[in-house]
Design an enzyme around this catalytic site. Sequence first.
Site, short mmCIF file in Angstrom:
data_model
loop_
_atom_site.label_atom_id
_atom_site.label_comp_id
_atom_site.label_asym_id
_atom_site.label_seq_id
_atom_site.Cartn_x
_atom_site.Cartn_y
_atom_site.Cartn_z
N ASP A 9 0.87 -1.18 0.00
CA ASP A 9 0.00 0.00 0.00
C ASP A 9 0.92 1.24 0.00
O ASP A 9 2.11 1.12 0.31
CB ASP A 9 -0.87 -0.03 1.27
CG ASP A 9 -1.63 1.26 1.49
OD1 ASP A 9 -2.25 1.74 0.51
OD2 ASP A 9 -1.60 1.79 2.62
N ASP A 11 -0.33 5.12 0.77
CA ASP A 11 -0.67 6.13 1.78
C ASP A 11 -0.70 5.53 3.18
O ASP A 11 -1.45 4.59 3.44
CB ASP A 11 -2.03 6.77 1.46
CG ASP A 11 -1.94 7.63 0.22
OD1 ASP A 11 -1.05 8.48 0.17
OD2 ASP A 11 -2.76 7.44 -0.70
N GLU A 18 -0.80 10.98 4.60
CA GLU A 18 -2.04 11.68 4.97
C GLU A 18 -1.72 12.81 5.94
O GLU A 18 -2.20 13.93 5.78
CB GLU A 18 -3.06 10.71 5.60
CG GLU A 18 -3.43 9.50 4.75
CD GLU A 18 -4.25 9.87 3.50
OE1 GLU A 18 -4.46 11.04 3.22
OE2 GLU A 18 -4.66 8.92 2.79
N GLY A 52 -10.29 7.80 -1.50
CA GLY A 52 -10.24 8.63 -2.70
C GLY A 52 -10.41 10.10 -2.36
O GLY A 52 -11.37 10.48 -1.67
N LYS A 85 -5.11 19.89 -5.24
CA LYS A 85 -4.54 19.19 -4.08
C LYS A 85 -3.39 18.29 -4.51
O LYS A 85 -2.33 18.29 -3.86
CB LYS A 85 -5.64 18.37 -3.39
CG LYS A 85 -5.21 17.67 -2.11
CD LYS A 85 -4.51 16.36 -2.32
CE LYS A 85 -5.41 15.22 -2.69
NZ LYS A 85 -4.69 13.96 -2.92
N THR A 123 -5.06 2.70 -4.04
CA THR A 123 -6.11 3.36 -4.82
C THR A 123 -5.95 4.88 -4.77
O THR A 123 -6.89 5.63 -5.04
CB THR A 123 -7.52 2.90 -4.41
OG1 THR A 123 -7.64 2.90 -3.00
CG2 THR A 123 -7.78 1.50 -4.92
N THR A 124 -4.74 5.33 -4.46
CA THR A 124 -4.44 6.75 -4.59
C THR A 124 -4.13 7.04 -6.07
O THR A 124 -3.95 6.11 -6.87
CB THR A 124 -3.25 7.14 -3.69
OG1 THR A 124 -3.23 8.56 -3.52
CG2 THR A 124 -1.93 6.71 -4.27
N ASP A 183 -1.92 -0.12 6.30
CA ASP A 183 -1.89 0.66 7.55
C ASP A 183 -3.27 0.95 8.12
O ASP A 183 -3.35 1.55 9.19
CB ASP A 183 -1.21 2.02 7.29
CG ASP A 183 -2.08 2.89 6.40
OD1 ASP A 183 -2.35 2.48 5.25
OD2 ASP A 183 -2.54 3.95 6.87
C1 XBP Z 1 -5.55 6.27 0.25
C2 XBP Z 1 -6.65 7.13 -0.12
C3 XBP Z 1 -6.38 8.27 -1.00
C4 XBP Z 1 -5.50 9.35 -0.41
C5 XBP Z 1 -5.46 10.57 -1.30
O1 XBP Z 1 -6.01 5.09 0.89
O2 XBP Z 1 -7.77 6.93 0.30
O3 XBP Z 1 -7.61 8.82 -1.34
O4 XBP Z 1 -5.99 9.76 0.84
O5 XBP Z 1 -5.12 10.25 -2.59
P1 XBP Z 1 -5.13 3.75 0.87
P2 XBP Z 1 -6.01 10.70 -3.85
O6 XBP Z 1 -3.88 4.01 1.66
O7 XBP Z 1 -6.00 2.73 1.56
O8 XBP Z 1 -4.84 3.41 -0.58
O9 XBP Z 1 -6.33 12.12 -3.65
O10 XBP Z 1 -5.14 10.44 -5.03
O11 XBP Z 1 -7.24 9.85 -3.84
MG MG Z 2 -3.07 3.19 3.38
#
Ligand code: XBP
Ligand code: MG
Length: 258
Positions: A9, A11, A18, A52, A85, A123-124, A183
Amino acid sequence: MTLQALLWDVDGTLAETERDGHRVAFNQAFESLGLSWRWDEVHYGRLLAVSGGRERLLHDMSSRSDAPALSQQRETLAVELHALKNRFYADRVAAGHVALRPGVAALMAECRAQGVRQAITTTTSRSNVEALLKTAFGGGWAEPFDAVVCGEDVRCKKPDPEVFLLALQRLQIGPLDAIAIEDSPGGVAAARAAQVPVLVTLSSYFQQATVEAALAIGPGLGQRRGWRPALVDEGPGRVTLDDLLQWRERADSVSQHA
Ligand code: XBP
Ligand code: MG
């Protein structure tokens, strides 16, 4: 069974993106459009339940009296804010505000040395992955990864398992040939729904989270103390591939005796 691939993963797992990146960048985006909206840490922590960035913006707007009234207008604003952003996020990363978490680079290097394949399963947005890994590893950042699956590649974001199913398909392996590192509860749910065993390195926003059905849960790959199940050797050093294999063996024997 040998371990064929580690599925990373991004983020919260590779870096505290974050805390150090996205939240601040969302606020910069609001400010740049002259909006008075600001997301503090407590509010952002709640918003992380929505996967997302664009979807998170839309969710927040749905409970704001000062958001555009029509859904089409809200969608347009969310797209604009999200693009801004991501630009602010990339700038913050390039300026060195978002470092890899301890133990991440070392475990990646160990995978390469041991012939364990690696994939990115996030899925970022792809641009955010690129910004982070290019800053950490340079222009050849993608070489060690046999698959890089991002938000643009899937129809449904985590906790949907699609990102993992796609990565397994690209790697041509089964779920039990891999271990995912996540995480957050949503990431763990996505991996488990794809039957992939998952190791959890809780990030700052998810310190108090309850996570079910993980191989192990701990404070981060850079330390051997504080894991559940505990590591036999809690001395100095980081979590290694061998530790991952031992946690997986332990989980297998527990499920066989259940
Ligand atoms: C990551 C997300 C993303 C990020 C922001 O979750 O939910 O939306 O917060 O990125 P994970 P974007 O770690 O479970 O993949 O703005 O590109 O969506
Ligand atoms: Mg994550």
